[in-house]
Enzyme design. Structure first.
Site, mmCIF file in Angstrom:
data_model
loop_
_atom_site.group_PDB
_atom_site.id
_atom_site.type_symbol
_atom_site.label_atom_id
_atom_site.label_comp_id
_atom_site.label_asym_id
_atom_site.label_seq_id
_atom_site.Cartn_x
_atom_site.Cartn_y
_atom_site.Cartn_z
ATOM 1 N N ASP A 117 0.899 -1.350 0.044
ATOM 2 C CA ASP A 117 -0.146 -0.042 0.109
ATOM 3 C C ASP A 117 0.844 1.093 0.049
ATOM 4 O O ASP A 117 2.073 1.264 0.603
ATOM 5 C CB ASP A 117 -0.863 0.017 1.331
ATOM 6 N N ARG A 118 0.315 2.341 -0.601
ATOM 7 C CA ARG A 118 1.100 3.467 -0.555
ATOM 8 C C ARG A 118 1.337 4.019 0.764
ATOM 9 O O ARG A 118 2.559 4.690 0.858
ATOM 10 C CB ARG A 118 0.164 4.762 -0.987
#
Length: 233
Positions: A61-62
């Site tokens: 995930d970012r």
């Protein structure tokens, strides 16, 4: 933008230590992604004309940091994806969560059925008969507790979108800094979730390989006890 930190590279693989705050892929047009930066790195390093192939077989995930394995050929991407389907790739994370876990030396398995909530752009725990429900399994062991925070060691068994974040939140202990899943406190550029180790077989040679990244390269201002524990491991 931080420079790409490469942990390993050959003709088949590119393994990097991803920083929090950058998407692996799929960002809006023109926004930097790890995949685009990796492709630029390969093109420049090996003086390749045109676009360099980068296969994303699994994402971070970012807001998450740590080890990310990328494929440099379509054959490698296919073989790595097959390892993932068979759960032959080991992924170990560390996290700091809000709330207190029992430091009992035991590994606790979290098992849920989860599905996408497209309207809210997040994942939710659902009944196994819910349309699109996927089994999510995670092992967690508490290493320490301090000031209302717990340091956890995690083994990801299934790799679902936002799985760790959702399952820890459902346990009542959201990841430190993870506002989407109930976190109440900010944590730098990302959240306190880090992929520390990936173990896999090389997609063409077959030998076992392990790649590691220290969360202390990414986490700052964490409790001293947590920092000392992570340094000793």
């Amino acid at each position: 933008m931080q420079p790409l930190k490469v942990l390993f590279s050959d003709n088949h693989l590119l393994v990097v230590d991803k920083a929090a705050g950058i998407a692996t892929m799929g960002a809006e047009s023109g926004a930097p992604t790890l995949a685009r930066i990796a492709a630029d790195y390969i093109r420049q390093k090996y003086n390749k004309p045109g676009n360099a192939f980068i296969g994303v077989v699994s994402r971070l995930d970012r807001l998450v940091s740590g080890v990310l394995v990328l494929a440099r050929t379509s054959k490698s991407a296919s073989r790595l994806s097959d390892q993932i389907r068979r759960q032959d790739i080991g992924k170990h994370y560390v996290a700091i969560v809000e709330g207190n876990w029992a430091v009992d030396g035991k590994s606790h398995e979290l098992v849920d059925w989860i599905a996408k909530d497209e309207a809210a752009q997040r994942m939710r725990v659902v009944n196994e008969t819910h349309p699109g429900a996927q089994l999510a399994q995670l092992r967690a062991r508490a290493l320490a507790v301090e000031n209302g925070l717990s340091l956890l060691q995690l083994e990801l068994i299934t790799g679902r979108k936002h799985q760790i974040r959702l399952q820890l939140a459902e346990h009542g202990t959201p990841v430190f800094g993870d506002a989407k899943y109930g976190g109440r406190r900010k944590f730098g550029e990302g959240i306190a979730l880090h992929c520390r180790e990936v173990t896999m077989r090389h997609p063409t040679r077959g030998e076992q390989m392990t790649f590691r990244s220290s969360p202390l390269l990414h986490w700052h201002n964490i409790p001293n006890h947590f920092e000392n524990l992570l340094k000793s491991q």
